[in-house]
Design an enzyme around this catalytic site. Sequence first.
Site, PDB file in Angstrom:
ATOM      1  CG  ASN A  54      -0.452  -0.221   2.520  1.00  0.00           C
ATOM      2  OD1 ASN A  54       0.581  -0.852   2.678  1.00  0.00           O
ATOM      3  ND2 ASN A  54      -1.131   0.289   3.515  1.00  0.00           N
ATOM      4  CD  GLU A  86      -1.626   4.622   4.635  1.00  0.00           C
ATOM      5  OE1 GLU A  86      -1.163   5.473   5.418  1.00  0.00           O
ATOM      6  OE2 GLU A  86      -2.359   3.669   4.996  1.00  0.00           O
ATOM      7  CB  CYS A 105      -5.263  -1.391  -2.001  1.00  0.00           C
ATOM      8  SG  CYS A 105      -6.606  -0.637  -1.072  1.00  0.00           S
ATOM      9  CD  GLU A 157      -5.218  -6.048  -1.572  1.00  0.00           C
ATOM     10  OE1 GLU A 157      -4.754  -4.874  -1.485  1.00  0.00           O
ATOM     11  OE2 GLU A 157      -5.893  -6.569  -0.685  1.00  0.00           O
ATOM     12  CB  CYS A 193     -10.818  -2.877   0.090  1.00  0.00           C
ATOM     13  SG  CYS A 193     -10.216  -2.133  -1.438  1.00  0.00           S
ATOM     14  CB  CYS A 252      -8.517  -4.713  -3.975  1.00  0.00           C
ATOM     15  SG  CYS A 252      -7.429  -3.307  -3.674  1.00  0.00           S
TER      16      CYS A 252
HETATM   17  N1  THU Z   1      -5.375  -1.567   2.256  1.00  0.00           N
HETATM   18  C1  THU Z   1      -4.788  -2.377   1.318  1.00  0.00           C
HETATM   19  O1  THU Z   1      -3.625  -2.150   0.927  1.00  0.00           O
HETATM   20  N2  THU Z   1      -5.507  -3.437   0.840  1.00  0.00           N
HETATM   21  C2  THU Z   1      -6.786  -3.754   1.226  1.00  0.00           C
HETATM   22  O2  THU Z   1      -7.395  -4.641   0.659  1.00  0.00           O
HETATM   23  C3  THU Z   1      -7.390  -3.028   2.344  1.00  0.00           C
HETATM   24  C4  THU Z   1      -6.726  -1.750   2.722  1.00  0.00           C
HETATM   25  C5  THU Z   1      -4.610  -0.429   2.790  1.00  0.00           C
HETATM   26  C6  THU Z   1      -5.089   0.918   2.320  1.00  0.00           C
HETATM   27  C7  THU Z   1      -4.614   1.818   3.451  1.00  0.00           C
HETATM   28  O3  THU Z   1      -3.297   2.242   3.165  1.00  0.00           O
HETATM   29  C8  THU Z   1      -4.591   0.929   4.673  1.00  0.00           C
HETATM   30  O4  THU Z   1      -4.685  -0.409   4.191  1.00  0.00           O
HETATM   31  C9  THU Z   1      -5.729   1.174   5.631  1.00  0.00           C
HETATM   32  O5  THU Z   1      -6.942   1.153   5.014  1.00  0.00           O
END
Ligand code: THU
Length: 145
Positions: free
Chosen positions: A46, A48, A57, A59, A90, A93
Amino acid sequence: MTPEENLTDLRAEARRAMEAAYAPYSGFRVGAAIQTADGRIHAGCNVENASFSVTMCAERVAIGAAVAAGDRSFRRVFICSTSVEPVPPCGVCRQALSEFGPDLEVISEGSGGLARTWTLRQLLPDQFRLEEHESPRNPDRERPT
Ligand code: THU
């Protein structure tokens, strides 16, 4: 090497990517490693952003790395995170993964060591597919594989 033989490598790549995650806002690190039908691996973490909705994300970063390397045929994805429990991908994704096949195997491992496994079809029973909603507007576009 078959995909089965390479699960150890897939997990290791997901964990390596998780260590590289850029998650200063949530502190929630995620790594994802996607394996092609013939065993190649592409990883993502991820990433941010101060403008929160710009966050990517793990994925989808892994999908981007795979597609940029010329791979579009995926067998499974391994996800790990700093959460004790395994995190399911999520909704965004799930849709992104579904572009490359509803039979994808999704494995997620929590920091507590427990893992869960789904098929993408279980996680997203009714994916949106544009070709099921044909529009005559752009008949010359590239077709999804
Ligand atoms: N996140 C992912 O990388 N993948 C997911 O399927 C769920 C959420 C990350 C996004 C964000 O940086 C952190 O998790 C919190 O939501």
